[in-house]
Structures are given as structure tokens and as C-alpha cells.
Design an enzyme around this catalytic site. Structure first.
Site, PDB file in Angstrom:
ATOM      1  N   ASP A   1       6.436  71.963  16.439  1.00 54.24           N
ATOM      2  CA  ASP A   1       5.780  71.059  17.224  1.00 54.24           C
ATOM      3  C   ASP A   1       4.368  70.095  16.703  1.00 54.24           C
ATOM      4  O   ASP A   1       3.578  70.755  16.201  1.00 54.24           O
ATOM      5  CB  ASP A   1       5.245  71.865  18.500  1.00 54.24           C
ATOM      6  CG  ASP A   1       4.891  70.877  19.669  1.00 54.24           C
ATOM      7  OD1 ASP A   1       4.745  69.817  19.478  1.00 54.24           O
ATOM      8  OD2 ASP A   1       4.693  71.415  20.620  1.00 54.24           O
TER       9      ASP A   1
ATOM     10  N   HIS B   1      13.851  65.255  24.003  1.00 48.37           N
ATOM     11  CA  HIS B   1      12.343  65.022  24.066  1.00 48.37           C
ATOM     12  C   HIS B   1      11.843  63.915  22.841  1.00 48.37           C
ATOM     13  O   HIS B   1      10.999  63.362  23.135  1.00 48.37           O
ATOM     14  CB  HIS B   1      11.667  66.522  23.952  1.00 48.37           C
ATOM     15  CG  HIS B   1      10.321  66.144  24.041  1.00 48.37           C
ATOM     16  ND1 HIS B   1       9.506  66.314  25.315  1.00 48.37           N
ATOM     17  CD2 HIS B   1       9.179  66.117  23.213  1.00 48.37           C
ATOM     18  CE1 HIS B   1       8.222  66.173  24.962  1.00 48.37           C
ATOM     19  NE2 HIS B   1       7.942  66.251  23.743  1.00 48.37           N
TER      20      HIS B   1
END
Length: 361
Positions: free
Chosen positions: A207, A303
Site C-alpha cells: 500500500d 482501486h
């Protein structure tokens, strides 16, 4: 959601290429003075505390200024690995919580919420970038964990050092303010991997790959407020705006998904963070690439696709989160997820456009 404006000091945005032994973690020191505050471009830290305060009834600009001076004095000492002697009107002694430890990359970042300006008679200096965020349909905001006059972000690579800073700063508040909300977070400890790596979140996904990089020509323009001589927000030059969101992850549901399904939700491989269009973690995504079945390799609702600057008119923000775990909820699932913190020169050109797109998914 709380947004904070801050400027005082700074620190480099990269760690040494060679992983340090855990025994050296405590020796790493962040700079207190600098062009920007520490804790913005500072690499992710192993432990974090976020705390918002409201000024007490009767406390105004004079009391707030005195508190900020006390906080600055304490933060300067702690970030250098020295005991917290306290400000001129503070408790005056250290708690001893972090005795024997070095600075451990401690950073303390101070910010102002929108309500601070009215409370201190400074409404003429209130930046438009601190206007309330628009409502998003997918939100379930907790008013008890929102807003605040003052905000403090603490980060360190040692849990005791981080808590020591939290306690020292809280003690300096005295009767000037009260805690409105507080959250605790964590990341991987430096030295826990064979080489420096982008962090993973609690879903196991790498991330932060798409974060703007300090080496990029437009990094400062995206993250820090430019000069605006003669305007009310002139004082914010070199500062940054933070959007803070506590995002609970439904880990029980997520972990039931097969890995290939998880990867399609994110748009990146779980093992190494590479885009599903191929390459390595740092390879640019090919958003037009289709597979043998004619479908896009990176799905329309992935995403990584939705949040990419290419799909948001170049909108970008510097994400610097912590994971959190606050025990087991009443439904038996972990109350865990992401303390999402992003920094940008203007939330209405950084966070808001991206969140609007994510809100439609």
C-alpha cells in the site's frame, strides 16, 4: 474527518538503502527544524498516535500560543532523544517512560483544525482549504472521532518512545485544552525486512506504491502550499493539509476471498505489488491492456485504477497511514483497519476528487 494545517520543521523522505539492524533503530534522529514539519515526508514509522484537542472554555489566542510554545520546546527535546524538561509553565520533569532509548526517529507534527481560528479570533486567517469536506454516500462518520481545534501526530520506531511523547505533550496541555479524540496505529518496524519495502496494510496488500515521490518535479506543488503574498493564507506557505480518516476493514470477509479475486479488487498482485498489467511494483499501470477474453486486465472498478492520478485529472496526495487494531467488536470481528492520513497542498484538488470517484463504486 479532521484536516490540519501545519508548518515548522522537516526531515528526509528516504531511508538508507541497506536495512539497519534492529539494535540501531533507536539511534535514528529526525530533524526538528527545517523547511517543513517532520512527519509529512518522513518514512512510515512503526508506531503512531493521533490526538485532537479542543481549547478549554475561556482559552483564546494567548493561551493557545503559550501551549504551542510549550509543545514546541518539548518536541524539540524529545526528537533529539533528550528528556522532556517541559515548557516554561509546564510540569518541569520527565516521566522516565523512554529512559535508555534513543530518539527512534520520533516525529511530532502539529496542526490546526477549522474551529481553531474562531476560538482564537483569527477568522481572517482561515484558509478556504479548511472548508468542510463534502459528504460522501459511503461514509459512516463517527462524530466522536471527528474535528478538533488542535491536532497532533506522533510517530516513532519504538512504541515506548511514541507513548512517552504522547504523555509529555498531554501533560503540557494542563488546563488550556481537553482531548477530543485519540487513535493509535502501527506499521512494520524498520529492519524487519531484508530490504526497504513499501508497507503492507492489514489486507496484506502493498500500500503506497503510487505515492508522489520527492524526486518528482511537481512533488512540492502537490504536497505543500505555494507562496501567496498578501493573501490571508500567506502564513500557510510551505505547510500542508492533512485529511484523516479511520477506515475499518472487514477482514473476515476479505480473507474469505481467493487471492486472485483480492488482486482484481485492488488491481495489483498481492505477492509483490506489481500492477495486473505486468512488470514490477514500480512499473506504470497499463490501464488499457486487455486479456485473452477481451476484458480489461485491471478491472474498471479496481482501486488502483479509480484512484490513479491519470483518472483524476492529475489529483494526487501523499498517503502516510498507520494500521490500527482496537480489539474485537461486538460482532466478533476485529475492529481493525487503516488510519488513513494524506497530505496535500489543497484537499479540494487532492483528496476530494479521488474520494468522489471511489464513492461511486
Amino acid at each position: 474527518v479532521l484536516r490540519a494545517a501545519g508548518r515548522v520543521a522537516g526531515y528526509a523522505a528516504t531511508r538508507p538503502e541497506e536495512t539497519a539492524a534492529l539494535t540501531t533503530v533507536g539511534a535514528t534522529e529526525a530533524m526538528f527544524h527545517g523547511k517543513h514539519q517532520p512527519g509529512i515526508t518522513t518514512p512510515l514509522q512503526a508506531r503512531g498516535h493521533l490526538v485532537a484537542f479542543d481549547l478549554a472554555a475561556g482559552a483564546g489566542r494567548k493561551e493557545a500560543a503559550a501551549l504551542l510554545r510549550r509543545w514546541s520546546a518539548v518536541a524539540k527535546e524529545l526528537m533529539a532523544g533528550r528528556p522532556a524538561a517541559g515548557g516554561p509553565d509546564g510540569p518541569g520533569h520527565d516521566t522516565g517512560i523512554a529512559l535508555d532509548a534513543g530518539p527512534s526517529s520520533l516525529t511530532v507534527t502539529f496542526g490546526f483544525g477549522r474551529t481553531f481560528f474562531a476560538r482564537t479570533g483569527l477568522t481572517a486567517r482561515l484558509p478556504a482549504a479548511l472548508d468542510p469536506l463534502p459528504a460522501f454516500s459511503a461514509d459512516a462518520l463517527d462524530a466522536g472521532r471527528s474535528n478538533g481545534d488542535l491536532w497532533v501526530q506522533i510517530g516513532a520506531d519504538d512504541a515506548l518512545v511514541a507513548f512517552h511523547a504522547l504523555r509529555a505533550l498531554q501533560r503540557e496541555v494542563a488546563d488550556t485544552a481537553r482531548v477530543r479524540w485519540q487513535m493509535n496505529g502501527f506499521n512494520r518496524t524498520p529492519g524487519a525486512t531484508a530490504r526497504p519495502m513499501t508497507a503492507r496494510n492489514l489486507m496484506g496488500q502493498i500500500d503506497g506504491t503510487g505515492n508522489p515521490k520527492p524526486s518528482e518535479e511537481d512533488f512540492d506543488r502537490r504536497v505543500f502550499v505555494p507562496a501567496s503574498p498578501g493573501k490571508p493564507q500567506e502564513w500557510m506557505e510551505g505547510g500542508s493539509y492533512a485529511v484523516v480518516r479511520r477506515i475499518r476493514m472487514l477482514l473476515d470477509d476479505w480473507e474469505k476471498l481467493p487471492v486472485d479475486r483480492q488482486e482484481r479488487v485492488i488491481g495489483r498482485r498481492k505477492a509483490d505489488g506489481a500492477p495486473l498489467s505486468g512488470g514490477t511494483e514500480t512499473t506504470e499501470m497499463d490501464l488499457d491492456k486487455a486479456g485473452p477474453d477481451g476484458r480489461l486486465v485491471i478491472p474498471d472498478n479496481a482501486h488502483a485504477r479509480i484512484s490513479s492520478p491519470e483518472k483524476n485529472g492529475g489529483a494526487a496526495m501523499l498517503r502516510r497511514p498507520f494500521s490500527y487494531h482496537d480489539g474485537i467488536a461486538e460482532d466478533g470481528a476485529p475492529d481493525a483497519g487503516l488510519l488513513f492520513i494524506c497530505w496535500q497542498a489543497d484537499p479540494f484538488r487532492g483528496f476530494v476528487p479521488v474520494q468522489r470517484k471511489l464513492d461511486r463504486v
